[in-house]
Design a protein around this motif. Structure first.
Motif, PDB file in Angstrom:
ATOM      1  N   PRO A 496       2.029   2.456 -10.971  1.00  0.00           N
ATOM      2  CA  PRO A 496       2.042   3.915 -11.102  1.00  0.00           C
ATOM      3  C   PRO A 496       0.939   4.409 -12.038  1.00  0.00           C
ATOM      4  CG  PRO A 496       3.746   2.967 -12.478  1.00  0.00           C
ATOM      5  CD  PRO A 496       3.107   1.815 -11.744  1.00  0.00           C
ATOM      6  N   THR A 497       0.602   5.678 -11.895  1.00  0.00           N
ATOM      7  CA  THR A 497      -0.398   6.314 -12.757  1.00  0.00           C
ATOM      8  C   THR A 497       0.299   7.256 -13.725  1.00  0.00           C
ATOM      9  OG1 THR A 497      -2.110   6.207 -11.050  1.00  0.00           O
ATOM     10  CG2 THR A 497      -2.417   7.827 -12.806  1.00  0.00           C
ATOM     11  N   ALA A 498      -0.012   7.093 -14.998  1.00  0.00           N
ATOM     12  CA  ALA A 498       0.552   7.956 -16.042  1.00  0.00           C
ATOM     13  C   ALA A 498      -0.569   8.830 -16.604  1.00  0.00           C
ATOM     14  CB  ALA A 498       1.186   7.113 -17.144  1.00  0.00           C
ATOM     15  N   PHE A 499      -0.370  10.137 -16.589  1.00  0.00           N
ATOM     16  CA  PHE A 499      -1.389  11.119 -16.970  1.00  0.00           C
ATOM     17  C   PHE A 499      -0.983  11.784 -18.276  1.00  0.00           C
ATOM     18  CE2 PHE A 499      -3.504  15.230 -16.882  1.00  0.00           C
ATOM     19  CZ  PHE A 499      -4.734  14.978 -16.299  1.00  0.00           C
ATOM     20  N   MET A 500      -1.875  11.783 -19.250  1.00  0.00           N
ATOM     21  CA  MET A 500      -1.600  12.380 -20.547  1.00  0.00           C
ATOM     22  C   MET A 500      -1.959  13.869 -20.524  1.00  0.00           C
ATOM     23  SD  MET A 500      -0.486   9.699 -22.107  1.00  0.00           S
ATOM     24  CE  MET A 500      -0.142   8.661 -20.682  1.00  0.00           C
ATOM     25  N   LEU A 501      -0.946  14.718 -20.566  1.00  0.00           N
ATOM     26  CA  LEU A 501      -1.178  16.156 -20.637  1.00  0.00           C
ATOM     27  C   LEU A 501      -1.262  16.519 -22.117  1.00  0.00           C
ATOM     28  CD1 LEU A 501       0.826  18.885 -18.657  1.00  0.00           C
ATOM     29  CD2 LEU A 501      -0.490  19.299 -20.733  1.00  0.00           C
ATOM     30  N   THR A 502      -2.469  16.521 -22.637  1.00  0.00           N
ATOM     31  CA  THR A 502      -2.692  16.760 -24.065  1.00  0.00           C
ATOM     32  C   THR A 502      -2.972  18.234 -24.302  1.00  0.00           C
ATOM     33  OG1 THR A 502      -5.003  16.130 -23.712  1.00  0.00           O
ATOM     34  CG2 THR A 502      -3.546  14.424 -24.532  1.00  0.00           C
ATOM     35  N   ILE A 503      -2.270  18.806 -25.263  1.00  0.00           N
ATOM     36  CA  ILE A 503      -2.396  20.239 -25.514  1.00  0.00           C
ATOM     37  C   ILE A 503      -1.957  20.543 -26.943  1.00  0.00           C
ATOM     38  CG2 ILE A 503      -0.064  20.775 -24.676  1.00  0.00           C
ATOM     39  CD1 ILE A 503      -1.249  23.365 -23.437  1.00  0.00           C
ATOM     40  N   GLY A 504      -2.525  21.586 -27.513  1.00  0.00           N
ATOM     41  CA  GLY A 504      -2.095  22.004 -28.842  1.00  0.00           C
ATOM     42  C   GLY A 504      -2.807  21.267 -29.962  1.00  0.00           C
ATOM     43  N   ASN A 505      -2.091  21.029 -31.057  1.00  0.00           N
ATOM     44  CA  ASN A 505      -2.640  20.426 -32.271  1.00  0.00           C
ATOM     45  C   ASN A 505      -3.486  19.197 -31.939  1.00  0.00           C
ATOM     46  OD1 ASN A 505      -2.356  18.309 -34.560  1.00  0.00           O
ATOM     47  ND2 ASN A 505      -1.909  20.262 -35.564  1.00  0.00           N
ATOM     48  N   LEU A 506      -4.765  19.221 -32.329  1.00  0.00           N
ATOM     49  CA  LEU A 506      -5.716  18.177 -31.933  1.00  0.00           C
ATOM     50  C   LEU A 506      -5.296  16.798 -32.430  1.00  0.00           C
ATOM     51  CD1 LEU A 506      -8.408  17.330 -30.646  1.00  0.00           C
ATOM     52  CD2 LEU A 506      -9.531  17.905 -32.806  1.00  0.00           C
ATOM     53  N   ALA A 507      -4.997  16.682 -33.718  1.00  0.00           N
ATOM     54  CA  ALA A 507      -4.659  15.377 -34.291  1.00  0.00           C
ATOM     55  C   ALA A 507      -3.396  14.808 -33.661  1.00  0.00           C
ATOM     56  CB  ALA A 507      -4.494  15.495 -35.805  1.00  0.00           C
ATOM     57  N   LYS A 526      -1.257   2.302 -14.906  1.00  0.00           N
ATOM     58  CA  LYS A 526      -2.591   2.879 -15.064  1.00  0.00           C
ATOM     59  C   LYS A 526      -2.435   4.141 -15.899  1.00  0.00           C
ATOM     60  CE  LYS A 526      -6.412   5.030 -12.522  1.00  0.00           C
ATOM     61  NZ  LYS A 526      -6.900   5.473 -11.188  1.00  0.00           N
ATOM     62  N   VAL A 527      -3.174   4.240 -16.987  1.00  0.00           N
ATOM     63  CA  VAL A 527      -3.040   5.399 -17.875  1.00  0.00           C
ATOM     64  C   VAL A 527      -4.339   6.203 -17.872  1.00  0.00           C
ATOM     65  CG1 VAL A 527      -1.275   4.371 -19.350  1.00  0.00           C
ATOM     66  CG2 VAL A 527      -3.667   3.967 -19.884  1.00  0.00           C
ATOM     67  N   ILE A 528      -4.186   7.503 -17.861  1.00  0.00           N
ATOM     68  CA  ILE A 528      -5.340   8.409 -17.896  1.00  0.00           C
ATOM     69  C   ILE A 528      -5.188   9.314 -19.101  1.00  0.00           C
ATOM     70  CG2 ILE A 528      -6.611  10.228 -16.692  1.00  0.00           C
ATOM     71  CD1 ILE A 528      -5.557   9.123 -14.052  1.00  0.00           C
ATOM     72  N   ASP A 529      -6.082   9.162 -20.073  1.00  0.00           N
ATOM     73  CA  ASP A 529      -6.064  10.014 -21.258  1.00  0.00           C
ATOM     74  C   ASP A 529      -6.981  11.217 -21.020  1.00  0.00           C
ATOM     75  OD1 ASP A 529      -5.496  10.957 -23.742  1.00  0.00           O
ATOM     76  OD2 ASP A 529      -6.367   9.274 -24.850  1.00  0.00           O
ATOM     77  N   ASN A 530      -6.810  12.265 -21.810  1.00  0.00           N
ATOM     78  CA  ASN A 530      -7.599  13.482 -21.639  1.00  0.00           C
ATOM     79  C   ASN A 530      -7.931  14.090 -22.991  1.00  0.00           C
ATOM     80  OD1 ASN A 530      -7.511  14.091 -18.544  1.00  0.00           O
ATOM     81  ND2 ASN A 530      -5.410  13.524 -19.098  1.00  0.00           N
ATOM     82  N   LEU A 531      -8.964  14.902 -23.018  1.00  0.00           N
ATOM     83  CA  LEU A 531      -9.393  15.537 -24.264  1.00  0.00           C
ATOM     84  C   LEU A 531      -8.504  16.707 -24.639  1.00  0.00           C
ATOM     85  CD1 LEU A 531     -13.275  15.497 -23.765  1.00  0.00           C
ATOM     86  CD2 LEU A 531     -11.876  13.951 -25.139  1.00  0.00           C
ATOM     87  N   GLY A 532      -7.874  17.354 -23.650  1.00  0.00           N
ATOM     88  CA  GLY A 532      -6.988  18.477 -23.937  1.00  0.00           C
ATOM     89  C   GLY A 532      -7.103  19.568 -22.897  1.00  0.00           C
ATOM     90  N   LYS A 534      -6.078  23.853 -21.950  1.00  0.00           N
ATOM     91  CA  LYS A 534      -5.794  25.154 -22.552  1.00  0.00           C
ATOM     92  C   LYS A 534      -4.379  25.621 -22.242  1.00  0.00           C
ATOM     93  CE  LYS A 534     -10.626  26.670 -22.444  1.00  0.00           C
ATOM     94  NZ  LYS A 534     -11.609  27.660 -21.888  1.00  0.00           N
ATOM     95  N   THR A 535      -3.910  25.263 -21.051  1.00  0.00           N
ATOM     96  CA  THR A 535      -2.558  25.658 -20.663  1.00  0.00           C
ATOM     97  C   THR A 535      -1.851  24.466 -20.027  1.00  0.00           C
ATOM     98  OG1 THR A 535      -3.164  26.341 -18.409  1.00  0.00           O
ATOM     99  CG2 THR A 535      -3.364  28.000 -20.175  1.00  0.00           C
ATOM    100  N   VAL A 536      -0.531  24.497 -20.018  1.00  0.00           N
ATOM    101  CA  VAL A 536       0.212  23.396 -19.398  1.00  0.00           C
ATOM    102  C   VAL A 536       0.013  23.410 -17.886  1.00  0.00           C
ATOM    103  CG1 VAL A 536       1.924  23.190 -21.227  1.00  0.00           C
ATOM    104  CG2 VAL A 536       2.330  24.787 -19.349  1.00  0.00           C
ATOM    105  N   GLU A 537      -0.166  24.596 -17.321  1.00  0.00           N
ATOM    106  CA  GLU A 537      -0.387  24.684 -15.893  1.00  0.00           C
ATOM    107  C   GLU A 537      -1.686  23.986 -15.500  1.00  0.00           C
ATOM    108  OE1 GLU A 537       2.400  27.762 -17.162  1.00  0.00           O
ATOM    109  OE2 GLU A 537       0.374  27.242 -17.833  1.00  0.00           O
ATOM    110  N   GLU A 538      -2.711  24.179 -16.299  1.00  0.00           N
ATOM    111  CA  GLU A 538      -3.988  23.508 -16.048  1.00  0.00           C
ATOM    112  C   GLU A 538      -3.820  21.989 -16.131  1.00  0.00           C
ATOM    113  OE1 GLU A 538      -8.385  23.018 -18.207  1.00  0.00           O
ATOM    114  OE2 GLU A 538      -7.080  24.694 -18.766  1.00  0.00           O
ATOM    115  N   GLY A 539      -3.044  21.541 -17.101  1.00  0.00           N
ATOM    116  CA  GLY A 539      -2.815  20.108 -17.267  1.00  0.00           C
ATOM    117  C   GLY A 539      -2.016  19.523 -16.124  1.00  0.00           C
ATOM    118  N   VAL A 540      -0.972  20.218 -15.682  1.00  0.00           N
ATOM    119  CA  VAL A 540      -0.154  19.726 -14.572  1.00  0.00           C
ATOM    120  C   VAL A 540      -0.979  19.662 -13.289  1.00  0.00           C
ATOM    121  CG1 VAL A 540       1.784  20.283 -13.069  1.00  0.00           C
ATOM    122  CG2 VAL A 540       2.050  20.451 -15.555  1.00  0.00           C
ATOM    123  N   ASP A 541      -1.784  20.692 -13.048  1.00  0.00           N
ATOM    124  CA  ASP A 541      -2.633  20.691 -11.850  1.00  0.00           C
ATOM    125  C   ASP A 541      -3.593  19.503 -11.861  1.00  0.00           C
ATOM    126  OD1 ASP A 541      -1.425  22.947 -10.897  1.00  0.00           O
ATOM    127  OD2 ASP A 541      -2.952  24.330 -11.680  1.00  0.00           O
TER     128      ASP A 541
END
Length: 617
Positions: A496-507, A526-532, A534-541
């Protein structure tokens, strides 16, 4: 600088007291509990302080010991710390085994261990196996079926006599340990014990060739704590001493025919202390049999690096494990040492892995000069304390076994097996919760590594089935096996693929994403990290575009109240939703239907198994 000036310089400094150190530590802890933060509660049954001073060891007897003198806490030698560099060979063809032995003798090995199947125990095999090997120069060790050990001993003596070797110069051993088969496999081998005095009689003229083994290496590889291996080694050895002397074997001869084969785990300083404590206590035990000389009280130890903590995935990390273990064994003053090749868990070791294993010993011997200084750890407040503490706790185990009637009776009752099995279960549980780390397995796994067909080797001991075993047996499973089985199962079915929906406080989002990636990659996801985002909707998409099976929300605890429920609702069951952390609003999130959380208190193994089940893997 003159001596007077040097003395004046040092007298300018006042040594702080222990209380002053503790007061300073209390200030630095800023109210945190000293006992919880800095005192190590060992599995061995005693606490270790964060620092020690001379006043902590002045009452101990160990610092007063001298190298090469009773009770041998500082080693059996006075002027060097040399040990035999040993490599074991499983014999299927005597000529090929001989060829391999001669080859590795030219590559730094000076101790050979031959494992012979019972059907090969004959004069022809011995002649072929030892052809051109100088048995008065090289240490030679043998193991075979316990029922054929006496026969093998007679063949070896005949061979040594035929070659005209100086009996004093033949150094080695033959592995005869019926109790090991009882404790590990539950087999009844009490009838074979009667052969021990005969075996000693056959080899009595060879003073440096030992023939009664105490194989607590098997306990080490079953997950035993260090103190358990120590305590049971003493009881095991004493059982043989008692039986041999009761059978009429003179105590000095009996003691000089016993050899200890011990495992060495990753606990660096504790393993050094274990070997020091073992020699000290064994010397005291043998002394009670009134041998003719103190040299009979010396403990001879062959150390083998642990198989229990070796891993199939990220197997090169095994090199780090075995290197520190080899260092512990060398500094602890062993007679000989075997370093297991890094690929031992999943294949017949290759020429490359065997060469590296040899060189691990040669490195600390020839380049780091570990063989030149006797007991370099002596006088260390910390190691002296560990030695004394291990000795006290190990002695308790020894006395408990003796109260049961000795090692043989304890094994028949199953108390030894129950004790080791309970420890193995606990350690597997601790590994599942990451209370015990296995680098590359349950902590910081290699995200992209695949097993590539590697599978854990099945038992090849030739012991057969144990359904008819009359006694309890030890269930020996490597610490990494549970995670490896899960990861291979994931590979074989679907990754499976696991996607990191990163949002909010940077640290916080970065820290949570890193934690979650490590957590999920332990199952081979399989893991996919992200820089961040702006919205949860953007992250889910973005997650759905990446065909994610799992969406992990990574933010701060405070922000989860804002982001978690909207993200969960927007995802709308199109993938598994996970929150990274255990926020104060967890109950509210659960009430909204969010049920998956990953955090430091999770049982990693069980959580990943649950996720596999939910994903239909």
């Amino acid at each position: 600088m003159s001596n007077n000036n040097r003395e004046k310089l040092f007298t300018e400094f006042t040594a702080p007291t222990t209380q002053e150190w503790l007061d300073k530590i209390e200030v630095d802890l800023k109210g945190a509990d000293f006992q919880k933060r800095l005192v190590w509660r060992t599995n061995e049954g005693f606490n270790v302080m964060p620092f020690y001073r001379r006043e902590d060891v002045v009452k101990l007897k160990t610092p007063e010991a001298m190298p090469g003198e009773f009770p041998f806490v500082r080693g059996n030698k006075k002027d060097n710390n040399r040990w035999y560099v040993r490599q074991n060979i499983h014999v299927t063809d005597a000529a090929e085994a001989n060829k391999k032995a001669l080859d590795i003798l030219n590559k730094g090995i000076d101790s050979l261990g031959f494992c012979l199947p019972a059907e090969m125990v004959n004069a022809e095999t011995v002649d072929t196996l030892l052809n051109d090997i100088l048995c008065d120069v090289v240490e030679v060790n043998f193991s075979t079926c316990k029922r054929h050990t006496l026969e093998l001993a007679k063949l070896l003596v005949a061979y040594f006599d035929k070659k005209g070797y100086d009996k004093e110069k033949v150094v080695g051993s033959i592995d005869f340990d019926p109790i090991e088969k009882m404790v590990m496999k539950g087999k009844d081998t009490t009838a074979i014990l009667a052969q021990a005095p005969q075996l000693i009689d056959v080899l009595k003229d060879y003073p440096n060739f030992r023939c009664i083994s105490v194989n607590t290496e098997a306990l080490n590889n079953a997950g035993a704590y260090i103190v358990q291996e120590l305590g049971y080694a003493l009881a095991w050895g004493n059982e043989y001493m008692q039986q041999l002397t009761d059978a009429g074997v003179e105590p000095t001869l009996a003691a000089k025919k016993i050899k200890f084969n011990m495992g060495i785990s990753e606990n660096y300083f504790m393993e050094i202390a274990k070997l020091r404590a073992a020699r000290m206590l064994w010397a005291q035990i043998v002394k009670q049999y009134e041998p003719k000389c103190d040299s009979a009280c010396q403990m001879t130890v062959n150390a083998t690096t642990s198989f229990y903590n070796q891993t199939l995935f990220d197997s090169y990390v095994n090199l780090l494990r075995t290197q520190t273990e080899a260092m512990s064994a060398a500094l602890g003053g062993v007679h000989s040492m075997v370093v297991l090749p890094f690929d031992s868990t999943y294949e017949q070791p290759s020429d490359f892995s065997e060469r590296i294993a040899r060189n691990q010993q040669l490195l600390i011997k020839e380049e780091s000069h570990f063989d030149r200084i006797v007991d370099p750890s002596a006088g260390s407040y910390y190691i002296e304390h560990l030695t004394e503490s291990l000795a006290e706790e190990g002695w308790k185990i020894f006395l408990r076994v003796e109260e049961e009637g000795g090692m043989l009776e304890a094994v028949k009752k199953g108390t030894v097996q129950d004790d080791i099995n309970a420890t193995n279960v606990k350690r597997h549980g601790d590994a599942a919760k990451r209370k015990e780390f296995l680098l590359g397995t349950n902590q910081f796994p290699n995200f992209t590594e695949k097993s590539e067909g590697k599978r854990a080797k099945a038992c090849c001991c030739g012991c057969g089935h144990n359904d008819d075993a009359p006694y309890k047996k030890i269930e020996s499973t490597r610490l990494a096996a549970d995670f490896e089985d899960l990861r291979i199962s994931t590979e074989e079915k679907r990754v499976p693929t696991a996607f990191m929906l990163t949002i909010g406080n940077l640290a916080m989002r970065q820290a949570r994403a890193q934690f979650s990636c490590n957590f999920l990659a332990c199952a081979g996801y399989k893991v996919i990290d992200n820089l961040g985002f702006k919205t949860v909707e953007e992250g889910v998409d973005a997650a759905l575009e990446a065909k994610a099976d799992i969406v992990v929300l990574c933010s701060s605890d405070d922000e989860y109240a804002e982001y978690a429920i909207p993200a969960f609702k927007y995802l709308n069951g199109r993938a598994m939703f996970v929150v990274a952390g255990a926020p104060a609003c967890m109950d509210e999130l659960k009430a909204a239907g969010i049920e998956n959380f990953v955090h430091v208190k999770c049982n990693v193994l069980e959580t990943l198994k649950e996720y596999n089940e939910k994903l239909g893997i």
